[in-house]
Design a protein around this motif. Structure first.
Motif, PDB file in Angstrom:
ATOM      1  N   LEU A  65       0.827  -1.210   0.000  1.00  0.00           N
ATOM      2  CA  LEU A  65       0.000   0.000   0.000  1.00  0.00           C
ATOM      3  C   LEU A  65       0.860   1.259   0.000  1.00  0.00           C
ATOM      4  CD1 LEU A  65      -2.843  -1.016   2.482  1.00  0.00           C
ATOM      5  CD2 LEU A  65      -2.871  -1.058  -0.014  1.00  0.00           C
ATOM      6  N   ALA A  66       1.972   1.222   0.719  1.00  0.00           N
ATOM      7  CA  ALA A  66       2.863   2.388   0.754  1.00  0.00           C
ATOM      8  C   ALA A  66       3.402   2.700  -0.641  1.00  0.00           C
ATOM      9  CB  ALA A  66       4.009   2.137   1.721  1.00  0.00           C
ATOM     10  N   VAL A  68      -7.214  -1.694   7.513  1.00  0.00           N
ATOM     11  CA  VAL A  68      -6.114  -0.742   7.361  1.00  0.00           C
ATOM     12  C   VAL A  68      -6.551   0.564   8.012  1.00  0.00           C
ATOM     13  CG1 VAL A  68      -4.595   0.462   5.752  1.00  0.00           C
ATOM     14  CG2 VAL A  68      -5.471  -1.816   5.169  1.00  0.00           C
ATOM     15  N   ARG A  69      -5.749   1.030   8.964  1.00  0.00           N
ATOM     16  CA  ARG A  69      -6.082   2.275   9.666  1.00  0.00           C
ATOM     17  C   ARG A  69      -5.169   3.391   9.213  1.00  0.00           C
ATOM     18  NH1 ARG A  69      -4.261   4.788  14.227  1.00  0.00           N
ATOM     19  NH2 ARG A  69      -3.013   3.006  14.932  1.00  0.00           N
ATOM     20  N   SER A  70      -5.786   4.519   8.877  1.00  0.00           N
ATOM     21  CA  SER A  70      -5.052   5.732   8.525  1.00  0.00           C
ATOM     22  C   SER A  70      -5.672   6.871   9.316  1.00  0.00           C
ATOM     23  CB  SER A  70      -5.150   6.004   7.022  1.00  0.00           C
ATOM     24  OG  SER A  70      -4.492   7.214   6.688  1.00  0.00           O
ATOM     25  N   PRO A 109       0.930   9.532  -1.367  1.00  0.00           N
ATOM     26  CA  PRO A 109       1.707   9.809  -0.148  1.00  0.00           C
ATOM     27  C   PRO A 109       0.866  10.382   0.990  1.00  0.00           C
ATOM     28  CG  PRO A 109       2.838  10.637  -2.100  1.00  0.00           C
ATOM     29  CD  PRO A 109       1.482  10.212  -2.546  1.00  0.00           C
ATOM     30  N   SER A 110      -0.262  11.013   0.641  1.00  0.00           N
ATOM     31  CA  SER A 110      -1.121  11.601   1.674  1.00  0.00           C
ATOM     32  C   SER A 110      -1.817  10.545   2.530  1.00  0.00           C
ATOM     33  CB  SER A 110      -2.179  12.503   1.031  1.00  0.00           C
ATOM     34  OG  SER A 110      -2.971  11.767   0.108  1.00  0.00           O
ATOM     35  N   VAL A 111      -1.881   9.307   2.034  1.00  0.00           N
ATOM     36  CA  VAL A 111      -2.500   8.217   2.797  1.00  0.00           C
ATOM     37  C   VAL A 111      -1.405   7.517   3.601  1.00  0.00           C
ATOM     38  CG1 VAL A 111      -3.844   6.090   2.719  1.00  0.00           C
ATOM     39  CG2 VAL A 111      -4.260   7.900   1.026  1.00  0.00           C
TER      40      VAL A 111
END
Length: 222
Positions: free
Chosen positions: A11-12, A35-37, A17-19
């Protein structure tokens, strides 16, 4: 742990990049991972090839598991709040406590303040959060620099009257409030935080506010 690391790495590399992925944990559905953001939640398959934005509902209990999870993530420990950076107003004995993140230009904040004036036995900690433009910051500075901040906030909310500006005043508390907002993903005003950490947003009506103060805010026996 290896599976979570694989998802995080995928995912990275693929998401904007904002996530920022803060955590990856198994969801109640086999093969699907939470998935926690920040205080946001979405889901991914075991390799991070696909993501799902939506809610998980437990049909056995009719419980919205995603909603419950977000509510838990949104909780903010009341004792951790830097109340020295808040405008303090006491109603009655003030044994119940409530924190409010508010913008001086926010019309819903004015509605909430009108409702709060009718409450008793509550201390309100208002964290000035000037996010609605340059005018918000100017007004927040004037209120923060007033000799009596609580009276200045009340006068602005009631009558639109501001104290005279004091250019020599230390307004770094407002910068810290904005940093606190970013840290805890507080997106709008007013945002309320009750003593047990429960967080809610909007200009609550009198009945709802009193109900939530009773359920979430009263940590003291009368």
């Amino acid at each position: 742990m290896a599976q979570e690391a694989e998802i995080r790495k995928a995912l990275a590399a693929r998401l904007p990049p904002s996530v920022v992925v803060d955590a990856v944990t198994p969801s109640p559905i086999e093969g699907l991972y939470e998935v926690r953001s920040g205080t946001s939640v979405f889901y991914a398959d075991r390799h991070g090839d696909y993501i799902v934005r939506g809610e998980i509902l437990d049909t056995r209990t009719q419980m919205n598991l995603t909603e419950a999870r977000i509510a838990k993530l949104s909780n903010l420990a009341f004792a951790s709040l830097p109340i020295q950076d808040a405008v303090v107003s006491m109603r009655g004995r003030g044994t119940r406590k409530l924190a409010v993140f508010a913008d001086p230009e926010c019309p819903y904040c004015k509605q909430l303040e009108a409702t709060l004036r009718g409450r008793d036995d509550v201390t309100v900690y208002t964290f000035l959060m000037p996010i609605l433009g340059p005018g918000s910051m100017e007004k927040a500075k004037a209120i923060w620099c007033a000799e009596d901040r609580g009276a200045a906030w009340d006068a602005w909310m009631r009558e639109g009257k501001l104290p005279a500006a004091r250019p020599d005043c230390d307004t770094s508390a407002l910068d810290r409030n904005l940093a606190l907002r970013n840290k805890h993903s507080i997106r709008g005003t007013p945002t309320l935080v009750f003593e047990n950490g429960t967080r809610t947003s909007g200009a609550l009506g009198a009945l709802q506010l009193e109900r939530e103060l009773a359920e979430f805010g009263s940590m003291h026996k009368p």
